[in-house]
Design a protein around this motif. Structure first.
Motif, PDB file in Angstrom:
ATOM      1  N   ASP A  95       0.843  -1.188   0.000  1.00  0.00           N
ATOM      2  CA  ASP A  95       0.000   0.000   0.000  1.00  0.00           C
ATOM      3  C   ASP A  95       0.885   1.246   0.000  1.00  0.00           C
ATOM      4  O   ASP A  95       1.448   1.634   1.024  1.00  0.00           O
ATOM      5  CB  ASP A  95      -0.891  -0.028   1.256  1.00  0.00           C
ATOM      6  CG  ASP A  95      -1.901   1.109   1.268  1.00  0.00           C
ATOM      7  OD1 ASP A  95      -1.728   2.065   0.477  1.00  0.00           O
ATOM      8  OD2 ASP A  95      -2.855   1.031   2.065  1.00  0.00           O
ATOM      9  N   GLN A 138       0.172   4.376  -0.429  1.00  0.00           N
ATOM     10  CA  GLN A 138      -0.317   5.528   0.321  1.00  0.00           C
ATOM     11  C   GLN A 138       0.012   5.381   1.813  1.00  0.00           C
ATOM     12  O   GLN A 138       0.482   6.311   2.457  1.00  0.00           O
ATOM     13  CB  GLN A 138      -1.827   5.653   0.133  1.00  0.00           C
ATOM     14  CG  GLN A 138      -2.291   7.062   0.342  1.00  0.00           C
ATOM     15  CD  GLN A 138      -3.593   7.324  -0.403  1.00  0.00           C
ATOM     16  OE1 GLN A 138      -4.302   6.385  -0.817  1.00  0.00           O
ATOM     17  NE2 GLN A 138      -3.924   8.578  -0.580  1.00  0.00           N
ATOM     18  N   TYR A 139      -0.215   4.159   2.287  1.00  0.00           N
ATOM     19  CA  TYR A 139       0.084   3.889   3.690  1.00  0.00           C
ATOM     20  C   TYR A 139       1.587   4.047   3.966  1.00  0.00           C
ATOM     21  O   TYR A 139       2.002   4.655   4.945  1.00  0.00           O
ATOM     22  CB  TYR A 139      -0.388   2.477   4.053  1.00  0.00           C
ATOM     23  CG  TYR A 139       0.013   2.061   5.444  1.00  0.00           C
ATOM     24  CD1 TYR A 139      -0.572   2.675   6.560  1.00  0.00           C
ATOM     25  CD2 TYR A 139       0.985   1.085   5.649  1.00  0.00           C
ATOM     26  CE1 TYR A 139      -0.200   2.312   7.835  1.00  0.00           C
ATOM     27  CE2 TYR A 139       1.357   0.719   6.928  1.00  0.00           C
ATOM     28  CZ  TYR A 139       0.770   1.331   8.016  1.00  0.00           C
ATOM     29  OH  TYR A 139       1.140   0.979   9.276  1.00  0.00           O
ATOM     30  N   SER A 187       2.484   7.481   4.290  1.00  0.00           N
ATOM     31  CA  SER A 187       1.978   8.121   5.508  1.00  0.00           C
ATOM     32  C   SER A 187       2.839   7.784   6.733  1.00  0.00           C
ATOM     33  O   SER A 187       2.915   8.571   7.670  1.00  0.00           O
ATOM     34  CB  SER A 187       0.524   7.706   5.756  1.00  0.00           C
ATOM     35  OG  SER A 187       0.489   6.373   6.209  1.00  0.00           O
ATOM     36  N   ILE A 188       3.485   6.607   6.726  1.00  0.00           N
ATOM     37  CA  ILE A 188       4.278   6.268   7.919  1.00  0.00           C
ATOM     38  C   ILE A 188       5.740   6.674   7.784  1.00  0.00           C
ATOM     39  O   ILE A 188       6.489   6.671   8.755  1.00  0.00           O
ATOM     40  CB  ILE A 188       4.209   4.751   8.257  1.00  0.00           C
ATOM     41  CG1 ILE A 188       4.747   3.915   7.097  1.00  0.00           C
ATOM     42  CG2 ILE A 188       2.798   4.344   8.628  1.00  0.00           C
ATOM     43  CD1 ILE A 188       4.946   2.456   7.463  1.00  0.00           C
ATOM     44  N   SER A 191      -1.660  -0.870  12.945  1.00  0.00           N
ATOM     45  CA  SER A 191      -2.555  -1.084  11.813  1.00  0.00           C
ATOM     46  C   SER A 191      -2.470  -2.503  11.268  1.00  0.00           C
ATOM     47  O   SER A 191      -3.105  -2.830  10.274  1.00  0.00           O
ATOM     48  CB  SER A 191      -2.186  -0.097  10.701  1.00  0.00           C
ATOM     49  OG  SER A 191      -0.828  -0.264  10.385  1.00  0.00           O
ATOM     50  N   LYS A 211      -0.140  -3.667   9.630  1.00  0.00           N
ATOM     51  CA  LYS A 211       0.474  -3.659   8.310  1.00  0.00           C
ATOM     52  C   LYS A 211       1.981  -3.644   8.500  1.00  0.00           C
ATOM     53  O   LYS A 211       2.605  -2.590   8.528  1.00  0.00           O
ATOM     54  CB  LYS A 211       0.017  -2.424   7.520  1.00  0.00           C
ATOM     55  CG  LYS A 211      -1.373  -2.579   6.962  1.00  0.00           C
ATOM     56  CD  LYS A 211      -1.735  -1.370   6.153  1.00  0.00           C
ATOM     57  CE  LYS A 211      -3.034  -1.583   5.396  1.00  0.00           C
ATOM     58  NZ  LYS A 211      -3.512  -0.335   4.796  1.00  0.00           N
ATOM     59  N   GLU A 248       4.834  -2.884   4.976  1.00  0.00           N
ATOM     60  CA  GLU A 248       5.342  -1.561   4.626  1.00  0.00           C
ATOM     61  C   GLU A 248       6.352  -1.073   5.654  1.00  0.00           C
ATOM     62  O   GLU A 248       7.445  -0.610   5.303  1.00  0.00           O
ATOM     63  CB  GLU A 248       4.194  -0.549   4.501  1.00  0.00           C
ATOM     64  CG  GLU A 248       3.302  -0.753   3.278  1.00  0.00           C
ATOM     65  CD  GLU A 248       2.242  -1.826   3.513  1.00  0.00           C
ATOM     66  OE1 GLU A 248       2.232  -2.437   4.605  1.00  0.00           O
ATOM     67  OE2 GLU A 248       1.437  -2.077   2.589  1.00  0.00           O
TER      68      GLU A 248
END
Lengths: 224, 218, 281
Positions: free
Chosen positions: A3, A5-6, A9-10, A182, A184, A187
């Motif tokens: 992902d 986008q994710y 973001s991190i 999350s 996840k 990533e």
């Protein structure tokens, strides 16, 4: 699966802790450098009551895991000696002591590589022992060890994730916290890997180039 | 005899068994990768060379612990598989030290004098026979000191598996500590001693192999 | 048909170099070399170091690939093979087949340090020629006896003198029964007192064999004694060739004349020493 986008973001959260990671690396490295030299001299000492115990202790530190040594610093020190260290301080001290045993070997090989004639010339000139060491021996023995030292700096950088075990908030710890929030992990951990690679690989190339240059000039020196 | 804290030993030795198994499996895997990658890096095929170089540089350029976490937490999500902690640990340690070991293999092979290869060509040996009968046996003796250092590093690296909850000697120690915090110093003293003794045994093993490899060559 | 006739003809060369050029980067070591070697012929290559003589042997042993030109061995191309009617660079399989006719002894012996003397000699018999071990041992012992090293079969190379090592290396090449044997400055790395024993072994082989030999050497007396034909190389060219008598008694080219005068002056004293030390005179 991945992902973008994710990941984006991190990323800032991870970049934020790079300074901490680098600070731990450099602080640990400085401790290792400062401690490594006296260890090397002690191991080379002709006085057996110095060289034997120091050699034994450095061998012991070298053959046991850094992780356990860190636990000793944060769990045993407060309990047995009443000394409480912050995780970061314990981390850099542990890192520094562990790698000082490696660097002492580097110093030692540098010192051993100096021809005997240098000692003899210093004696012939009636230099004091201190002067011989600071003006003759060390200035000659340290420069050839610089590439190896550089290598250990990189090794120590890659060792900093171990500090997460004693709750130092470095890259891996941050990734774990972010990831578990999350679920996840892909990533977060991949980004950490990429960051480590981006920082360490160019440094490794630099060290290798330095090494090659040193070897070349060494060969020229031999030819002369 | 209380100060010896011998009652701590049985649970710690149970953990040590896992540590030793993990070390053994990882060394075997690391040796395989060392030879595959070390020889692959000297191949004529450019594609093979770059694949191997990428593997070696990636695993040497990132942290062992990051690799361990990636393989244990991220890889199963990526491939939608289940990995036991033991499998993940053996994979991470084997791949990581295999990358370092491949450099030992490569440099040792390159250190075999060129005349040895030429003599084996002159005797009309096939490329496989040259490698198997002439180069590797001589390179092996040169690899041993490097392998010796790496296996100590690998043994120390196994302590990290505690962080993915594999019940090695470190994990057992931390558990013991949670039962009785007052015994922390004794627990860690024993853990350190167990690691040291294991490392020493591994060193003796390599020295034995070195002596054997040097036999008769005077 | 023609190929078969060629092979049966005694006077058909076993090796043909045609228009061979070899360069390393900008440096040309061999220039358009043509050379025929007859079966059983003993050829000595002399010349200053760096003149290309070693390269001539290394190209034939497939240790070095020619930059251009062709080499034929026993009527077959060495560095080229035919595929779908086209000549292409030889692959390992092709080289393996043609190479079986050639053997070589090196300046620095290149014995296998991790094997006993006996295994040095049997290794290729067993693994290349697939000979049963007992037969290989038998053959190796015969040949080691011939070079005077029967008592050393269980020793390792490090335990032998340079002269003994070189004799093992000769035995190791000889046992493969090549049709052409290359000797690349085989005495240059030896102490002077050990040269004689090695040269004597080679002379013995030369006198009995129908094996062709290329001897690269700085030992002029040896070249004169053993060779049917002597080639003088300089600057990547064969400057002059002929019988030993032609070369040593009537050198034509000024370069050969100066080489010989320079060489023989320095050599005569040295060789006198060598012979006395080796007890060959």
């Amino acid at each position: 699966m991945w992902d973008w986008q994710y990941a984006r973001s991190i990323l800032p959260k991870l970049l934020e802790v790079i300074p901490t990671t680098l600070a731990a690396t450099f602080a640990g490295f400085i401790i290792a450098c400062l401690l490594g030299l006296p260890l090397a001299l002690a191991k080379r000492s002709r006085m057996k009551w110095i060289s034997i115990p120091v050699t034994a202790v450095t061998e012991f530190i070298r053959s046991t895991p850094l992780l356990i040594q860190l636990f000793v610093l944060v769990f045993v020190l407060p309990q047995s000696f009443g000394i409480t260290l912050s995780p970061f301080l314990a981390g850099i001290i542990g890192l520094g002591i562990h790698y000082s045993t490696y660097l002492s070997e580097v110093y030692r090989s540098g010192i051993d590589a100096i021809p005997r004639g240098q000692w003899e010339a210093s004696i012939a000139l009636n230099f004091s022992k201190a002067r011989t060491w600071t003006r003759i021996m060390l200035p000659q023995s340290i420069p050839p060890t610089i590439p190896v030292m550089g290598n250990y700096l990189i090794v120590m950088f890659k060792e900093t994730p171990t500090l997460s075990a004693i709750t130092v908030v470095e890259l891996l710890m941050t990734a774990k916290v972010v990831g578990s929030a999350s679920f996840k992990y892909v990533e977060a951990f991949t980004l950490v890997g990429v960051i480590f690679f981006i920082l360490s690989y160019p440094s490794a190339l630099l060290v290798r180039a330095l090494e090659r240059r040193m070897k070349r000039s060494e060969r020229r020196g031999l030819a002369r | 005899m209380d100060w010896l804290a011998l009652d701590l030993l049985p649970p710690l030795l149970k953990g040590l068994k896992i540590t030793l198994l993990l070390t053994l499996y990882s060394i075997i895997l690391a040796l395989c990768f060392s030879f595959l990658a070390g020889i692959g890096r000297l191949s004529h095929s450019r594609i093979l060379r770059s694949i191997v170089a990428a593997y070696v540089e990636i695993f040497r350029g990132t942290s062992l612990l990051v690799q361990l976490f990636w393989i244990y937490f991220a890889l199963p999500m990526l491939l939608d598989i289940r990995l036991s902690a033991m499998t993940a640990a053996v994979l991470a340690l084997g791949l990581n030290y295999g990358a370092y070991g491949s450099e030992v293999v490569r440099s040792s092979i390159l250190a075999v004098p060129k005349g040895q290869v030429e003599a084996s060509i002159a005797l009309n040996m096939t490329p496989y026979q040259r490698m198997r009968r002439i180069i590797l046996p001589q390179a092996w003796a040169m690899m041993l000191p490097g392998f010796g250092n790496l296996q100590i590093e690998l043994l120390k690296g196994t302590s990290l598996v505690y962080l993915i909850t594999l019940m090695d000697v470190t994990y057992q120690g931390i558990t013991l500590r949670s039962f009785d915090i007052s015994r922390t110093p004794a627990i860690f003293a024993w853990i350190l001693i167990l690691y040291f003794v294991t490392a020493y045994a591994l060193t003796l093993l390599i020295r034995f192999a070195e002596r054997k490899a040097a036999a008769g060559r005077g | 048909m023609s190929q078969i006739i060629q092979r049966m003809d005694e006077n058909e060369p076993i090796v043909r170099y045609r228009n061979i050029t070899k360069s390393f980067g900008d440096h040309i070591v061999l220039k358009e070399l043509d050379l025929d070697i007859l079966p059983g012929e003993k050829i000595a290559l002399i010349g200053p170091s760096g003149s290309g003589k070693t390269t001539i042997a290394r190209l034939l042993m497939t240790l070095e690939e020619p930059t251009s030109g062709t080499i034929e061995v026993g009527g077959e191309m060495l560095w080229h093979m035919q595929r779908k009617g086209n000549w292409v660079a030889a692959n390992e399989k092709h080289l393996h087949r043609v190479r079986s006719k050639i053997g070589m002894v090196f300046q620095h012996f290149n014995l296998f340090p991790h094997m006993t003397i006996l295994r040095n000699v049997t290794e290729a018999l067993v693994h290349v020629l697939k000979m049963p071990k007992s037969e290989a041992n038998q053959r190796a012992l015969e040949i080691l006896e011939r070079v005077g090293l029967k008592e050393h079969t269980q020793h390792y190379p490090a335990q032998l003198s340079g002269g003994q090592k070189q004799r093992v290396a000769i035995a190791r090449a000889l046992v493969m029964q090549p049709q052409i044997m290359l000797f690349d400055e085989v005495t240059s790395a030896l102490d002077p007192e050990l040269v004689g024993e090695v040269l004597d072994v080679i002379k013995g082989i030369a006198s009995e064999g129908d094996m062709a030999m290329i001897l690269i050497t700085h030992e002029m007396d040896f070249a004169r004694d053993v060779a049917d034909r002597i080639l003088f190389t300089d600057g990547g060219l064969i400057v002059e060739q002929g019988t030993p008598k032609d070369i040593f008694e009537n050198p034509e080219s000024p370069r050969l004349q100066s080489f010989l005068s320079r060489f023989l002056k320095g050599q005569s004293e040295l060789q006198a020493d060598t012979r006395i030390a080796a007890g060959t005179e």
